[in-house]
Design an enzyme around this catalytic site. Structure first.
Site, PDB file in Angstrom:
ATOM      1  N   GLU A 208      23.439 -13.365  55.064  1.00 26.10           N
ATOM      2  CA  GLU A 208      23.372 -12.186  54.801  1.00 26.10           C
ATOM      3  C   GLU A 208      24.421 -11.448  54.620  1.00 26.10           C
ATOM      4  O   GLU A 208      25.356 -10.964  55.533  1.00 26.10           O
ATOM      5  CB  GLU A 208      22.431 -11.572  55.908  1.00 26.10           C
ATOM      6  CG  GLU A 208      21.269 -10.589  55.738  1.00 26.10           C
ATOM      7  CD  GLU A 208      21.753  -9.247  55.590  1.00 26.10           C
ATOM      8  OE1 GLU A 208      22.404  -8.926  54.903  1.00 26.10           O
ATOM      9  OE2 GLU A 208      21.397  -8.508  56.403  1.00 26.10           O
TER      10      GLU A 208
ATOM     11  N   CYS B 209      23.829  -2.882  56.352  1.00 25.84           N
ATOM     12  CA  CYS B 209      23.989  -3.404  54.897  1.00 25.84           C
ATOM     13  C   CYS B 209      22.913  -2.880  53.979  1.00 25.84           C
ATOM     14  O   CYS B 209      23.163  -3.099  52.737  1.00 25.84           O
ATOM     15  CB  CYS B 209      23.784  -4.725  55.092  1.00 25.84           C
ATOM     16  SG  CYS B 209      22.134  -5.296  56.047  1.00 25.84           S
TER      17      CYS B 209
END
Ligand code: NDP
Length: 511
Positions: free
Chosen positions: A247, A281
């Site tokens: 990720e 993010c």
């Protein structure tokens, strides 16, 4: 066992220990051991020894322990939120909503859904010669999982990945960021109190080298962090053919179409670019606004920015935007803003470091930006909101897709059919229409990046199946002592089998 607060107070520091700072004040609040490869290898031995009994507890037994932990998090809410705040500098509400809140949801979700996502599947086959045989697809825990976590959400990210791995029957070693190890230590304490057997969940504090050593020891690695380190992790994992799920970074665009509800779009742009100090993010990193509504949108953004507090958070309602967490990140934000200014961007708010002790950058709005500037093309990961004017929707889509990243995006339009059509054209793992980031709360929905934003996904069935080996089982119940296709090969049988194959598989009429 001493609590982490007691350990911090005793502060039995060795020269190799890592100091942990409160980034909102710059004060050192604890030290944690900097583990090396040998210590990580010993933890792996312990984790492997503990795993079979954990797996044998079944979904129900493991689920009970994880649900105990959900209650523990509820009972210890204030303590958990304060520890998250102390090592990240974030606002109380950011720690509450995104770390603690996500945590209690994950500790409830995975015990409930693991039995369904990992249930044996009976498979039907078109292979006629297998008639009567039982075919099963089964999800077998891989064994020992390594989770390498980042500093922006020490609870949500690291435990968001560790909980499904545990629910599947694996043991886990979590390597938190060296910047934010205290939340992981606190939750380890909670998990042991809640009945997780010794060795099933361990925390390996250390620097990047500890993460690299972990990659060598485990059966699968789940990494969250920068794209650059993600590539290093993948290259290291290739040496031992260890599966990885990554990720990574993002540069998430927001598109504001000419028919958007501008009040909603502006409040979302401000909130989701500044939330958690912009260190998410999937935060809004850049905005494209269609020319007819650009001026009005910018005015509404500035209304939302008015009075935004950027102070040390002391508790609920004390501030809006907290400090930055990772000291070098302030330099990155500063570099992106200075680069934009030098290339002609205008600063409408903020635009400089905060003047307090600790690590601060003022909530910043930039206009007159374009893709020659770092703030529009590289991950800033800070409290900045660059807004670019575009001629129309087509240009907005082109700009949104002009990025090596593809994590998430958002589109604002009152016409939800058009909005959804635009969303489908964005190269990103997740796109919200008239919303932003909220998809992350739906643990049923996969969350994973396209392009350089990652590999694999968290959440949904895939978010737990990745911690398992897919095992194919074939059980032959009714059968002959000797199958016809076996030795010795005989001309007559071979010809007969050929006719049978042709009949069974080739009888379809030609088109
Ligand atoms: P990194 O990607 O460098 O670190 C993430 C984790 O990996 C940390 O636990 C780190 O340990 C560990 N690590 C570092 N080197 C290695 C290695 N060679 N092998 C295995 N593990 C390793 O992120 P940073 O913390 O340096 O942040 C840099 C950038 O990453 C930010 O500017 C931001 O753009 C992005 N980022 C993205 C996040 C996301 O959620 N996608 C979260 C955080 C950052 P240690 O911290 O001890 O060095």
């Amino acid at each position: 066992m001493a609590t982490i607060e007691e350990q911090a107070a005793r502060d039995t520091t060795s020269s190799t220990d890592i100091p942990v700072e409160n980034p909102a004040t710059g004060e050192v609040i604890a030290h944690v051991p900097d583990l090396g490869a040998e210590e990580i290898a010993a933890m792996a031995v312990k984790g492997r020894a503990a795993q079979p009994a954990w797996e044998a507890m079944g979904f129900e037994g493991r689920g009970r322990v994880l649900l105990n932990m959900q209650k523990w998090l509820t009972d210890n809410a204030e303590r958990v939120i304060r520890v998250v705040m102390s090592e990240t500098g974030k606002a109380y509400e950011d720690a509450q909503m995104a770390d603690w809140g996500y945590g209690i949801s994950a500790f409830g979700f995975w015990p409930k859904h693991a039995p369904e996502y990992l249930a044996d599947e009976n498979v039907k086959t078109a292979a006629k010669l297998l008639a009567g045989k039982k075919l099963i697809l089964r999800y077998k825990p891989l064994g020992l999982i390594g989770v390498i976590g980042p500093w922006n959400y020490p609870l949500a990210n690291s435990f968001g990945d560790a909980v499904p791995a545990l629910a599947a029957g694996n043991s886990v070693i979590l390597k938190p960021s060296e910047i934010t190890p205290l939340t992981s230590q606190l939750l380890l304490e909670g998990l042991l109190e809640c009945g997780v057997p010794e060795g099933v969940f361990q925390v390996a504090t250390g620097r990047g080298g500890a993460g690299a050593a972990l990659v060598d020891e485990v059966d699968m690695i789940m990494f969250t962090g920068s794209t650059a380190t993600g590539k290093k992790v993948m290259a290291k994992a290739a040496e031992t053919l260890t599966p990885v799920s990554l990720e990574l970074g993002g540069k998430d665009p927001m598109i504001v179409m000419a028919d958007a509800d501008l009040d909603r779009a502006a409040s979302h742009a401000v909130y989701y670019s500044m939330f958690n100090g912009g260190q998410t993010c999937i935060s809004v990193e850049r905005v494209y606004v269609e020319e007819p509504v650009y001026d009005e949108f910018v005015a509404k953004v500035m209304e939302n920015m008015k009075g935004l507090r950027n102070e040390v958070s002391t508790g609920p309602g004390a501030t809006d935007v907290g400090s930055m967490t990772f000291p070098p990140q302030v330099d990155i934000v500063e570099r992106h803003v200075e680069d934009a200014k030098a290339k002609g961007a205008k600063v409408l708010a903020g635009g400089k470091r905060g003047d307090k002790a600790g690590y601060w950058y003022e909530p910043t709005v930039l206009v007159d930006v374009d893709h020659s500037m770092e703030c529009m093309t590289q991950e800033t990961f800070g409290p900045t909101l660059p807004i670019m004017k575009v001629a129309d929707t087509e240009e907005a889509i082109r700009m949104a897709n002009d990025s090596p990243y593809g994590l998430a995006a958002s589109v604002f339009s009152k016409d939800v059919v058009r909005g959804e059509a635009v969303a489908r054209r964005i190269d990103a793992g997740a796109v919200c229409v008239n919303d932003a980031l909220m998809n992350y709360m739906a643990l049923e929905l996969p969350m994973g990046g396209a392009k350089a934003s990652g590999l694999g996904s968290r959440h949904g069935a895939g978010g737990i199946r990745k911690y398992c080996q897919q095992q194919a089982l074939l059980v032959s119940r009714l059968h002959m002592k000797h199958e016809v296709h076996m030795y010795p090969y005989k001309k007559g049988t071979t010809k007969l089998l050929q006719r049978v194959f042709a009949r069974l598989n080739g009888r379809r009429k030609s088109a």
